[in-house]
Design a protein around this motif. Sequence first.
Motif, PDB file in Angstrom:
ATOM      1  N   ASP A  77     -19.021   7.227  -5.238  1.00 13.22           N
ATOM      2  CA  ASP A  77     -17.778   7.946  -4.943  1.00 13.22           C
ATOM      3  C   ASP A  77     -16.954   7.192  -3.896  1.00 13.22           C
ATOM      4  O   ASP A  77     -16.252   7.779  -3.103  1.00 13.22           O
ATOM      5  N   GLU A  78     -17.107   5.868  -3.911  1.00 13.09           N
ATOM      6  CA  GLU A  78     -16.370   5.032  -2.956  1.00 13.09           C
ATOM      7  C   GLU A  78     -15.211   4.305  -3.643  1.00 13.09           C
ATOM      8  O   GLU A  78     -15.408   3.678  -4.686  1.00 13.09           O
ATOM      9  N   PHE A  79     -14.058   4.414  -3.028  1.00 15.91           N
ATOM     10  CA  PHE A  79     -12.880   3.740  -3.557  1.00 15.91           C
ATOM     11  C   PHE A  79     -12.274   2.865  -2.470  1.00 15.91           C
ATOM     12  O   PHE A  79     -12.457   3.124  -1.277  1.00 15.91           O
ATOM     13  N   VAL A  80     -11.539   1.832  -2.905  1.00 15.04           N
ATOM     14  CA  VAL A  80     -10.798   1.016  -1.942  1.00 15.04           C
ATOM     15  C   VAL A  80      -9.361   0.912  -2.423  1.00 15.04           C
ATOM     16  O   VAL A  80      -9.121   0.660  -3.606  1.00 15.04           O
ATOM     17  N   VAL A  81      -8.443   1.160  -1.512  1.00 13.84           N
ATOM     18  CA  VAL A  81      -7.029   0.986  -1.827  1.00 13.84           C
ATOM     19  C   VAL A  81      -6.516  -0.159  -0.973  1.00 13.84           C
ATOM     20  O   VAL A  81      -6.749  -0.185   0.240  1.00 13.84           O
ATOM     21  N   VAL A  82      -5.869  -1.123  -1.605  1.00 11.98           N
ATOM     22  CA  VAL A  82      -5.316  -2.255  -0.849  1.00 11.98           C
ATOM     23  C   VAL A  82      -3.801  -2.141  -0.845  1.00 11.98           C
ATOM     24  O   VAL A  82      -3.189  -1.910  -1.893  1.00 11.98           O
ATOM     25  N   LEU A  83      -3.218  -2.255   0.333  1.00 10.47           N
ATOM     26  CA  LEU A  83      -1.756  -2.254   0.445  1.00 10.47           C
ATOM     27  C   LEU A  83      -1.334  -3.688   0.781  1.00 10.47           C
ATOM     28  O   LEU A  83      -1.411  -4.102   1.933  1.00 10.47           O
ATOM     29  N   PRO A  84      -0.923  -4.451  -0.247  1.00  9.14           N
ATOM     30  CA  PRO A  84      -0.665  -5.880  -0.038  1.00  9.14           C
ATOM     31  C   PRO A  84       0.518  -6.138   0.884  1.00  9.14           C
ATOM     32  O   PRO A  84       0.582  -7.178   1.515  1.00  9.14           O
ATOM     33  N   GLU A  85       1.450  -5.189   0.908  1.00  8.66           N
ATOM     34  CA  GLU A  85       2.607  -5.424   1.783  1.00  8.66           C
ATOM     35  C   GLU A  85       2.496  -4.549   3.019  1.00  8.66           C
ATOM     36  O   GLU A  85       2.928  -3.412   3.053  1.00  8.66           O
ATOM     37  N   PHE A  86       1.922  -5.119   4.032  1.00 15.84           N
ATOM     38  CA  PHE A  86       1.747  -4.396   5.282  1.00 15.84           C
ATOM     39  C   PHE A  86       3.039  -4.498   6.077  1.00 15.84           C
ATOM     40  O   PHE A  86       3.556  -5.580   6.292  1.00 15.84           O
ATOM     41  N   THR A  87       3.578  -3.375   6.511  1.00 19.17           N
ATOM     42  CA  THR A  87       4.754  -3.439   7.368  1.00 19.17           C
ATOM     43  C   THR A  87       4.377  -3.002   8.777  1.00 19.17           C
ATOM     44  O   THR A  87       4.466  -3.781   9.709  1.00 19.17           O
ATOM     45  N   ASN A  88       3.920  -1.772   8.904  1.00 24.36           N
ATOM     46  CA  ASN A  88       3.416  -1.342  10.203  1.00 24.36           C
ATOM     47  C   ASN A  88       2.449  -0.178  10.030  1.00 24.36           C
ATOM     48  O   ASN A  88       2.308   0.376   8.948  1.00 24.36           O
ATOM     49  N   GLU A  89       1.811   0.214  11.120  1.00 20.80           N
ATOM     50  CA  GLU A  89       0.763   1.236  11.024  1.00 20.80           C
ATOM     51  C   GLU A  89       1.324   2.590  10.593  1.00 20.80           C
ATOM     52  O   GLU A  89       0.642   3.353   9.910  1.00 20.80           O
ATOM     53  N   THR A  90       2.564   2.868  10.990  1.00 20.52           N
ATOM     54  CA  THR A  90       3.178   4.137  10.587  1.00 20.52           C
ATOM     55  C   THR A  90       3.246   4.235   9.073  1.00 20.52           C
ATOM     56  O   THR A  90       2.992   5.290   8.482  1.00 20.52           O
ATOM     57  N   LYS A  91       3.596   3.132   8.446  1.00 18.34           N
ATOM     58  CA  LYS A  91       3.674   3.116   6.975  1.00 18.34           C
ATOM     59  C   LYS A  91       2.295   3.394   6.363  1.00 18.34           C
ATOM     60  O   LYS A  91       2.182   4.138   5.396  1.00 18.34           O
ATOM     61  N   ILE A  92       1.278   2.805   6.966  1.00 24.67           N
ATOM     62  CA  ILE A  92      -0.070   3.035   6.427  1.00 24.67           C
ATOM     63  C   ILE A  92      -0.445   4.508   6.555  1.00 24.67           C
ATOM     64  O   ILE A  92      -0.985   5.113   5.634  1.00 24.67           O
TER      65      ILE A  92
END
Length: 418
Positions: A77-92
Amino acid sequence: MSGLYNRLSLIEKLNWLISKGKRDKDEFAIIFLDLDNFKNINDSKGHECGDKILVHISKLLLKATRTNDIVSRLGGDEFVVVLPEFTNETKIVEVVQRLKKELNEPFTLDDDEYQITASMGIAIYPKDGDNVQMLLKNADIAMYKSKELGKNNYQFFTDAINKTVQERIKMQHIIRNALQNNYFKLFYQPKVDIQTNKIVACEALIRLIDPIEGIIPPFKFISIAEENLSIIPLGEWIIKEAVAQIKLWESTPLQNIKVSINLSGIQFKDSQLLQKIDSYTKEIERSKLDIELTESVLIEEFDERLEVIKKIKKLGISLSLDDFGTGYSSLSYLKDIPFDTLKIDKAFIDNIYTKDDLSFINMIIGIAEDLHLNVVAEGVETQEQLELLKEINCEQYQGYLCSKPVPAKEFEELFILN
Ligand code: C2E
Ligand code: CA
Ligand code: CA
Protein backbone atom coordinates in the motif's frame (compact mmCIF):
# COMPACT_ATOMS: atom_id res chain seq x y z
CA MET A 1 -2.58 -0.55 -12.87
CA SER A 2 -2.70 1.68 -15.89
CA GLY A 3 -1.01 5.05 -15.80
CA LEU A 4 1.10 4.09 -12.81
CA TYR A 5 4.83 3.58 -12.82
CA ASN A 6 6.09 0.40 -11.21
CA ARG A 7 9.16 0.32 -8.97
CA LEU A 8 11.59 -0.23 -11.84
CA SER A 9 10.24 2.44 -14.12
CA LEU A 10 10.10 4.84 -11.15
CA ILE A 11 13.78 4.29 -10.41
CA GLU A 12 14.62 4.80 -14.07
CA LYS A 13 12.64 8.03 -14.17
CA LEU A 14 14.21 9.29 -10.93
CA ASN A 15 17.69 8.58 -12.25
CA TRP A 16 16.85 10.53 -15.34
CA LEU A 17 15.52 13.45 -13.25
CA ILE A 18 18.68 13.38 -11.13
CA SER A 19 20.99 13.64 -14.17
CA LYS A 20 18.83 16.41 -15.55
CA GLY A 21 18.84 18.11 -12.14
CA LYS A 22 22.64 17.92 -11.93
CA ARG A 23 22.98 19.45 -15.36
CA ASP A 24 20.37 22.19 -15.09
CA LYS A 25 20.62 22.77 -11.30
CA ASP A 26 16.95 21.76 -10.99
CA GLU A 27 15.20 20.62 -7.86
CA PHE A 28 12.32 18.17 -7.59
CA ALA A 29 10.23 16.67 -4.80
CA ILE A 30 9.11 13.15 -4.00
CA ILE A 31 6.19 12.26 -1.78
CA PHE A 32 6.19 8.86 -0.14
CA LEU A 33 2.64 7.82 0.64
CA ASP A 34 1.55 4.91 2.80
CA LEU A 35 -2.11 4.11 3.46
CA ASP A 36 -3.12 4.10 7.14
CA ASN A 37 -4.54 0.88 8.56
CA PHE A 38 -4.79 -0.74 5.15
CA LYS A 39 -3.81 -4.07 6.65
CA ASN A 40 -7.04 -4.02 8.67
CA ILE A 41 -9.12 -3.74 5.51
CA ASN A 42 -7.11 -6.47 3.84
CA ASP A 43 -7.49 -8.75 6.84
CA SER A 44 -11.17 -8.12 7.43
CA LYS A 45 -12.45 -7.80 3.85
CA GLY A 46 -10.03 -10.00 1.96
CA HIS A 47 -7.31 -9.38 -0.61
CA GLU A 48 -9.64 -9.09 -3.57
CA CYS A 49 -11.36 -6.16 -1.91
CA GLY A 50 -7.98 -4.72 -0.88
CA ASP A 51 -6.84 -4.85 -4.52
CA LYS A 52 -9.98 -3.03 -5.68
CA ILE A 53 -9.30 -0.32 -3.16
CA LEU A 54 -5.73 0.03 -4.37
CA VAL A 55 -7.02 0.49 -7.93
CA HIS A 56 -9.41 3.13 -6.65
CA ILE A 57 -6.57 4.91 -4.81
CA SER A 58 -4.39 4.82 -7.92
CA LYS A 59 -7.10 6.54 -9.89
CA LEU A 60 -7.51 9.17 -7.19
CA LEU A 61 -3.80 9.89 -7.14
CA LEU A 62 -3.71 10.29 -10.90
CA LYS A 63 -6.72 12.58 -10.71
CA ALA A 64 -5.20 14.76 -7.99
CA THR A 65 -1.87 15.23 -9.78
CA ARG A 66 -0.87 16.90 -13.02
CA THR A 67 0.16 15.16 -16.25
CA ASN A 68 3.85 15.85 -15.70
CA ASP A 69 3.77 14.42 -12.20
CA ILE A 70 4.70 10.80 -11.74
CA VAL A 71 2.55 8.43 -9.74
CA SER A 72 4.01 5.08 -8.84
CA ARG A 73 3.08 2.09 -6.76
CA LEU A 74 6.09 0.73 -4.95
CA GLY A 75 4.26 -2.35 -3.75
CA GLY A 76 1.78 -3.17 -0.99
CA ASP A 77 0.00 0.00 0.00
CA GLU A 78 2.98 2.26 -0.67
CA PHE A 79 2.89 4.88 -3.38
CA VAL A 80 5.36 7.51 -4.55
CA VAL A 81 4.41 10.75 -6.23
CA VAL A 82 7.16 12.72 -7.94
CA LEU A 83 6.74 16.42 -8.65
CA PRO A 84 9.37 17.08 -11.34
CA GLU A 85 8.86 20.82 -11.30
CA PHE A 86 9.69 21.97 -7.83
CA THR A 87 8.93 25.63 -7.23
CA ASN A 88 8.68 26.03 -3.49
CA GLU A 89 7.52 24.23 -0.36
CA THR A 90 4.18 26.03 -0.34
CA LYS A 91 3.39 24.50 -3.71
CA ILE A 92 4.25 21.05 -2.42
CA VAL A 93 1.98 21.57 0.56
CA GLU A 94 -0.81 22.49 -1.84
CA VAL A 95 -0.33 19.23 -3.72
CA VAL A 96 -0.16 17.21 -0.51
CA GLN A 97 -3.33 18.82 0.81
CA ARG A 98 -5.08 18.04 -2.45
CA LEU A 99 -3.98 14.39 -2.26
CA LYS A 100 -5.19 14.22 1.31
CA LYS A 101 -8.56 15.71 0.43
CA GLU A 102 -9.12 13.32 -2.48
CA LEU A 103 -8.09 10.31 -0.41
CA ASN A 104 -10.28 11.24 2.54
CA GLU A 105 -13.38 11.37 0.36
CA PRO A 106 -15.64 8.47 1.44
CA PHE A 107 -16.54 6.00 -1.33
CA THR A 108 -18.57 2.82 -1.74
CA LEU A 109 -17.31 -0.45 -3.05
CA ASP A 110 -19.46 -3.59 -3.21
CA ASP A 111 -22.01 -1.95 -0.89
CA ASP A 112 -19.46 -1.13 1.81
CA GLU A 113 -18.45 2.41 2.57
CA TYR A 114 -14.77 3.24 3.01
CA GLN A 115 -12.76 6.24 3.98
CA ILE A 116 -9.05 6.09 3.40
CA THR A 117 -6.32 8.11 5.03
CA ALA A 118 -2.62 8.08 4.28
CA SER A 119 0.59 9.27 5.84
CA MET A 120 3.04 11.12 3.62
CA GLY A 121 6.70 12.02 3.77
CA ILE A 122 8.40 14.51 1.49
CA ALA A 123 12.03 14.62 0.35
CA ILE A 124 13.55 17.16 -2.02
CA TYR A 125 16.37 16.63 -4.50
CA PRO A 126 19.23 17.50 -3.99
CA LYS A 127 18.85 18.84 -0.44
CA ASP A 128 17.60 15.56 1.07
CA GLY A 129 19.54 13.15 -1.11
CA ASP A 130 21.42 13.14 -4.41
CA ASN A 131 20.64 9.57 -5.36
CA VAL A 132 17.48 7.51 -5.75
CA GLN A 133 18.06 5.28 -2.77
CA MET A 134 18.65 8.14 -0.35
CA LEU A 135 15.71 10.18 -1.59
CA LEU A 136 13.32 7.26 -1.23
CA LYS A 137 14.72 6.34 2.16
CA ASN A 138 14.47 9.89 3.52
CA ALA A 139 10.94 10.38 2.18
CA ASP A 140 10.09 7.06 3.85
CA ILE A 141 11.61 8.27 7.14
CA ALA A 142 9.51 11.45 6.98
CA MET A 143 6.43 9.30 6.25
CA TYR A 144 7.19 7.15 9.30
CA LYS A 145 7.36 10.28 11.44
CA SER A 146 4.02 11.42 10.11
CA LYS A 147 2.49 8.03 11.08
CA GLU A 148 3.96 8.40 14.51
CA LEU A 149 2.39 11.82 14.90
CA GLY A 150 -1.08 10.42 14.37
CA LYS A 151 -1.41 9.51 10.68
CA ASN A 152 -3.47 11.19 7.92
CA ASN A 153 -0.82 13.84 7.59
CA TYR A 154 2.51 14.74 6.02
CA GLN A 155 6.03 15.66 7.12
CA PHE A 156 8.99 17.16 5.32
CA PHE A 157 12.24 15.29 5.88
CA THR A 158 14.52 17.10 8.34
CA ASP A 159 17.74 16.23 10.14
CA ALA A 160 15.92 16.17 13.47
CA ILE A 161 13.34 13.70 12.13
CA ASN A 162 16.14 11.65 10.68
CA LYS A 163 17.84 11.45 14.04
CA THR A 164 14.81 10.37 16.08
CA VAL A 165 13.68 7.89 13.47
CA GLN A 166 17.19 6.42 13.18
CA GLU A 167 17.28 6.04 16.94
CA ARG A 168 13.94 4.23 16.92
CA ILE A 169 15.05 1.97 14.11
CA LYS A 170 18.25 1.21 16.01
CA MET A 171 16.26 0.39 19.15
CA GLN A 172 14.01 -1.93 17.13
CA HIS A 173 17.12 -3.81 16.01
CA ILE A 174 18.43 -3.96 19.56
CA ILE A 175 15.09 -5.38 20.78
CA ARG A 176 14.89 -7.96 18.00
CA ASN A 177 18.47 -8.98 18.67
CA ALA A 178 17.83 -9.17 22.41
CA LEU A 179 14.80 -11.42 21.90
CA GLN A 180 16.85 -13.78 19.72
CA ASN A 181 19.86 -13.88 22.01
CA ASN A 182 18.09 -13.75 25.34
CA TYR A 183 19.56 -10.42 26.46
CA PHE A 184 16.55 -9.59 28.64
CA LYS A 185 16.67 -10.01 32.37
CA LEU A 186 14.13 -9.56 35.14
CA PHE A 187 15.15 -7.51 38.15
CA TYR A 188 13.15 -7.71 41.37
CA GLN A 189 12.21 -4.86 43.69
CA PRO A 190 11.00 -5.67 47.21
CA LYS A 191 7.53 -4.82 48.48
CA VAL A 192 7.77 -4.31 52.21
CA ASP A 193 5.14 -4.69 54.93
CA ILE A 194 5.15 -1.26 56.56
CA GLN A 195 4.19 -2.43 60.05
CA THR A 196 6.71 -5.27 60.33
CA ASN A 197 9.34 -3.95 57.90
CA LYS A 198 9.54 -7.42 56.31
CA ILE A 199 9.87 -8.08 52.59
CA VAL A 200 6.66 -9.86 51.59
CA ALA A 201 6.56 -9.61 47.82
CA CYS A 202 8.36 -8.18 44.84
CA GLU A 203 7.79 -6.61 41.46
CA ALA A 204 9.61 -8.00 38.43
CA LEU A 205 10.96 -5.20 36.24
CA ILE A 206 12.53 -5.82 32.87
CA ARG A 207 16.03 -4.78 31.80
CA LEU A 208 17.66 -5.14 28.41
CA ILE A 209 21.33 -5.96 28.78
CA ASP A 210 22.89 -5.25 25.42
CA PRO A 211 26.52 -6.31 24.93
CA ILE A 212 27.35 -2.96 23.31
CA GLU A 213 24.90 -0.48 24.85
CA GLY A 214 24.95 -1.90 28.38
CA ILE A 215 21.85 -1.91 30.60
CA ILE A 216 18.93 -0.23 28.82
CA PRO A 217 16.04 0.84 31.09
CA PRO A 218 12.44 0.05 30.13
CA PHE A 219 11.42 3.65 29.36
CA LYS A 220 13.81 3.50 26.40
CA PHE A 221 12.41 0.36 24.81
CA ILE A 222 8.93 -0.59 26.10
CA SER A 223 7.07 1.96 23.96
CA ILE A 224 9.03 0.87 20.89
CA ALA A 225 8.37 -2.79 21.67
CA GLU A 226 4.68 -1.87 21.97
CA GLU A 227 4.73 0.00 18.69
CA ASN A 228 6.11 -2.92 16.67
CA LEU A 229 4.28 -5.54 18.77
CA SER A 230 7.49 -7.23 19.93
CA ILE A 231 6.02 -6.63 23.41
CA ILE A 232 3.89 -9.72 22.69
CA PRO A 233 6.76 -12.26 22.54
CA LEU A 234 8.66 -10.22 25.14
CA GLY A 235 5.62 -10.22 27.44
CA GLU A 236 5.38 -14.00 27.08
CA TRP A 237 9.02 -14.33 28.03
CA ILE A 238 8.39 -12.15 31.11
CA ILE A 239 5.52 -14.36 32.28
CA LYS A 240 7.53 -17.57 31.76
CA GLU A 241 10.60 -16.11 33.44
CA ALA A 242 8.68 -14.89 36.51
CA VAL A 243 6.95 -18.28 36.78
CA ALA A 244 10.35 -20.02 36.55
CA GLN A 245 11.61 -17.79 39.37
CA ILE A 246 8.59 -18.59 41.54
CA LYS A 247 9.34 -22.30 40.97
CA LEU A 248 13.02 -21.84 41.87
CA TRP A 249 12.02 -20.20 45.13
CA GLU A 250 9.51 -22.96 45.99
CA SER A 251 11.87 -24.96 48.16
CA THR A 252 13.71 -21.98 49.66
CA PRO A 253 12.91 -19.45 52.41
CA LEU A 254 11.45 -17.26 49.64
CA GLN A 255 8.64 -19.73 48.97
CA ASN A 256 5.93 -17.33 50.09
CA ILE A 257 7.17 -14.34 48.14
CA LYS A 258 4.54 -13.13 45.73
CA VAL A 259 5.86 -11.91 42.37
CA SER A 260 4.15 -9.16 40.39
CA ILE A 261 4.64 -8.71 36.67
CA ASN A 262 3.61 -5.79 34.49
CA LEU A 263 1.30 -6.44 31.55
CA SER A 264 1.14 -3.98 28.68
CA GLY A 265 -2.21 -3.10 27.11
CA ILE A 266 -0.77 -4.14 23.75
CA GLN A 267 -0.47 -7.73 25.01
CA PHE A 268 -4.28 -7.83 24.98
CA LYS A 269 -4.13 -7.53 21.19
CA ASP A 270 -2.98 -11.15 21.32
CA SER A 271 -6.21 -13.16 21.23
CA GLN A 272 -4.35 -16.06 22.85
CA LEU A 273 -3.24 -14.03 25.90
CA LEU A 274 -5.54 -15.76 28.38
CA GLN A 275 -4.76 -19.29 27.09
CA LYS A 276 -1.04 -18.52 27.25
CA ILE A 277 -1.19 -17.19 30.81
CA ASP A 278 -3.19 -20.28 31.76
CA SER A 279 -0.72 -22.72 30.22
CA TYR A 280 2.46 -20.96 31.43
CA THR A 281 1.27 -20.89 35.04
CA LYS A 282 0.07 -24.49 35.33
CA GLU A 283 2.97 -25.61 37.49
CA ILE A 284 2.82 -22.95 40.21
CA GLU A 285 0.40 -21.91 42.86
CA ARG A 286 -1.21 -19.09 40.94
CA SER A 287 -1.85 -17.06 44.06
CA LYS A 288 1.91 -16.39 44.07
CA LEU A 289 1.59 -14.43 40.84
CA ASP A 290 0.18 -10.92 40.61
CA ILE A 291 -0.42 -8.89 37.48
CA GLU A 292 -0.03 -5.10 37.51
CA LEU A 293 -2.19 -3.19 35.05
CA THR A 294 -2.56 0.51 34.42
CA GLU A 295 -5.82 2.14 33.47
CA SER A 296 -4.54 2.67 29.94
CA VAL A 297 -5.09 -1.05 29.34
CA LEU A 298 -8.81 -0.31 29.12
CA ILE A 299 -8.63 2.69 26.81
CA GLU A 300 -9.36 0.45 23.84
CA GLU A 301 -11.83 -2.42 23.55
CA PHE A 302 -13.06 -1.96 27.11
CA ASP A 303 -15.58 -4.82 27.19
CA GLU A 304 -13.37 -7.43 25.52
CA ARG A 305 -10.38 -6.66 27.70
CA LEU A 306 -12.43 -6.54 30.86
CA GLU A 307 -13.62 -10.07 30.07
CA VAL A 308 -10.03 -11.30 29.68
CA ILE A 309 -8.98 -9.57 32.90
CA LYS A 310 -11.84 -11.19 34.81
CA LYS A 311 -10.83 -14.60 33.46
CA ILE A 312 -7.20 -14.06 34.47
CA LYS A 313 -8.46 -13.32 37.94
CA LYS A 314 -10.59 -16.48 37.87
CA LEU A 315 -7.43 -18.50 37.25
CA GLY A 316 -6.35 -17.48 40.74
CA ILE A 317 -3.88 -14.74 39.78
CA SER A 318 -4.27 -11.49 41.70
CA LEU A 319 -4.52 -8.05 40.10
CA SER A 320 -2.97 -4.71 41.01
CA LEU A 321 -3.94 -1.32 39.67
CA ASP A 322 -0.63 0.36 38.88
CA ASP A 323 0.20 4.08 38.96
CA PHE A 324 -3.09 4.81 40.74
CA GLY A 325 -4.02 8.50 40.79
CA THR A 326 -2.36 9.43 37.51
CA GLY A 327 -5.33 8.53 35.30
CA TYR A 328 -8.39 10.63 34.77
CA SER A 329 -11.28 8.41 35.75
CA SER A 330 -9.53 6.12 38.17
CA LEU A 331 -12.32 5.52 40.61
CA SER A 332 -14.76 4.16 38.07
CA TYR A 333 -12.32 1.36 37.25
CA LEU A 334 -12.38 0.12 40.78
CA LYS A 335 -15.92 -1.13 40.71
CA ASP A 336 -15.69 -2.83 37.31
CA ILE A 337 -12.42 -4.68 37.71
CA PRO A 338 -11.78 -7.21 40.46
CA PHE A 339 -8.52 -5.64 41.67
CA ASP A 340 -6.84 -6.86 44.84
CA THR A 341 -4.33 -4.05 45.25
CA LEU A 342 -3.97 -0.35 44.57
CA LYS A 343 -0.51 1.01 43.93
CA ILE A 344 -0.37 4.70 44.74
CA ASP A 345 1.80 6.42 42.18
CA LYS A 346 5.18 7.80 43.21
CA ALA A 347 4.05 11.31 42.26
CA PHE A 348 1.84 11.41 45.39
CA ILE A 349 4.52 9.99 47.64
CA ASP A 350 7.02 12.59 46.41
CA ASN A 351 4.77 15.29 47.84
CA ILE A 352 4.45 14.15 51.42
CA TYR A 353 6.57 15.99 53.98
CA THR A 354 4.13 16.56 56.84
CA LYS A 355 0.88 15.04 58.06
CA ASP A 356 -1.06 17.76 56.20
CA ASP A 357 0.16 16.37 52.90
CA LEU A 358 -1.47 13.03 53.58
CA SER A 359 -5.10 13.89 52.91
CA PHE A 360 -5.18 12.47 49.39
CA ILE A 361 -3.42 9.25 50.37
CA ASN A 362 -5.60 8.98 53.43
CA MET A 363 -8.65 9.22 51.23
CA ILE A 364 -7.33 6.49 48.93
CA ILE A 365 -6.67 4.25 51.89
CA GLY A 366 -10.23 4.85 53.07
CA ILE A 367 -11.67 3.89 49.70
CA ALA A 368 -9.36 0.87 49.55
CA GLU A 369 -10.55 -0.29 52.96
CA ASP A 370 -14.18 -0.02 51.88
CA LEU A 371 -13.43 -2.08 48.80
CA HIS A 372 -11.18 -4.53 50.67
CA LEU A 373 -8.12 -3.66 48.62
CA ASN A 374 -4.49 -3.67 49.72
CA VAL A 375 -2.53 -0.49 49.26
CA VAL A 376 1.08 -0.24 48.14
CA ALA A 377 2.87 3.10 48.16
CA GLU A 378 5.31 3.37 45.25
CA GLY A 379 8.64 5.17 45.16
CA VAL A 380 9.23 5.61 48.88
CA GLU A 381 12.71 7.07 49.24
CA THR A 382 12.98 8.50 52.75
CA GLN A 383 12.47 7.31 56.31
CA GLU A 384 10.22 10.36 56.89
CA GLN A 385 7.86 9.29 54.11
CA LEU A 386 7.77 5.80 55.56
CA GLU A 387 6.95 7.06 59.07
CA LEU A 388 4.04 9.11 57.75
CA LEU A 389 2.70 6.17 55.75
CA LYS A 390 2.94 3.98 58.82
CA GLU A 391 0.82 6.40 60.82
CA ILE A 392 -2.05 6.22 58.34
CA ASN A 393 -1.92 2.41 58.14
CA CYS A 394 -0.72 2.09 54.59
CA GLU A 395 0.06 -1.62 54.21
CA GLN A 396 3.08 -1.94 51.95
CA TYR A 397 5.69 0.17 50.28
CA GLN A 398 8.10 -0.19 47.46
CA GLY A 399 11.00 2.15 46.86
CA TYR A 400 14.69 2.92 46.95
CA LEU A 401 14.47 3.26 50.76
CA CYS A 402 14.47 -0.53 50.87
CA SER A 403 16.12 -1.30 47.54
CA LYS A 404 16.27 -0.58 43.84
CA PRO A 405 15.21 -3.41 41.53
CA VAL A 406 18.01 -6.00 41.67
CA PRO A 407 18.86 -9.37 40.06
CA ALA A 408 17.23 -12.45 41.66
CA LYS A 409 20.42 -13.46 43.53
CA GLU A 410 20.72 -10.05 45.19
CA PHE A 411 17.02 -10.08 45.99
CA GLU A 412 17.51 -13.39 47.80
CA GLU A 413 20.31 -11.85 49.89
CA LEU A 414 18.14 -8.84 50.72
CA PHE A 415 15.39 -11.19 51.81
CA ILE A 416 17.64 -13.36 53.98
CA LEU A 417 19.22 -10.34 55.68
CA ASN A 418 15.84 -8.63 56.16
P1 C2E B 1 6.24 0.85 37.06
O1 C2E B 1 5.52 -0.43 36.79
O2 C2E B 1 5.47 1.93 37.73
O3 C2E B 1 7.52 0.44 37.89
C1 C2E B 1 8.04 1.21 38.94
C2 C2E B 1 9.21 2.00 38.47
O4 C2E B 1 9.60 2.91 39.50
C3 C2E B 1 10.46 1.15 38.18
O5 C2E B 1 11.17 1.77 37.13
C4 C2E B 1 11.24 1.29 39.50
O6 C2E B 1 12.62 1.08 39.33
C5 C2E B 1 10.95 2.73 39.82
N1 C2E B 1 11.12 2.99 41.25
C6 C2E B 1 10.80 2.17 42.27
N2 C2E B 1 11.07 2.76 43.46
C7 C2E B 1 11.58 3.98 43.18
C8 C2E B 1 12.04 5.06 44.00
O7 C2E B 1 12.07 5.01 45.21
N3 C2E B 1 12.50 6.17 43.34
C9 C2E B 1 12.50 6.25 41.99
N4 C2E B 1 12.95 7.36 41.40
N5 C2E B 1 12.04 5.25 41.18
C10 C2E B 1 11.60 4.13 41.79
P2 C2E B 1 11.67 0.94 35.90
O8 C2E B 1 12.11 -0.42 36.30
O9 C2E B 1 12.61 1.80 35.14
O10 C2E B 1 10.34 0.73 35.05
C11 C2E B 1 9.69 1.81 34.50
C12 C2E B 1 8.38 1.39 33.88
O11 C2E B 1 8.61 0.53 32.77
C13 C2E B 1 7.51 0.58 34.84
O12 C2E B 1 6.83 1.44 35.69
C14 C2E B 1 6.61 -0.11 33.85
O13 C2E B 1 5.61 0.75 33.39
C15 C2E B 1 7.55 -0.39 32.70
N6 C2E B 1 8.06 -1.76 32.84
C16 C2E B 1 9.10 -2.22 33.58
N7 C2E B 1 9.21 -3.54 33.47
C17 C2E B 1 8.20 -3.95 32.68
C18 C2E B 1 7.77 -5.23 32.20
O14 C2E B 1 8.31 -6.29 32.53
N8 C2E B 1 6.68 -5.24 31.37
C19 C2E B 1 6.03 -4.10 31.01
N9 C2E B 1 4.98 -4.18 30.19
N10 C2E B 1 6.40 -2.89 31.44
C20 C2E B 1 7.48 -2.82 32.28
CA1 CA C 1 4.34 -1.76 37.96
CA1 CA D 1 3.86 2.04 39.14
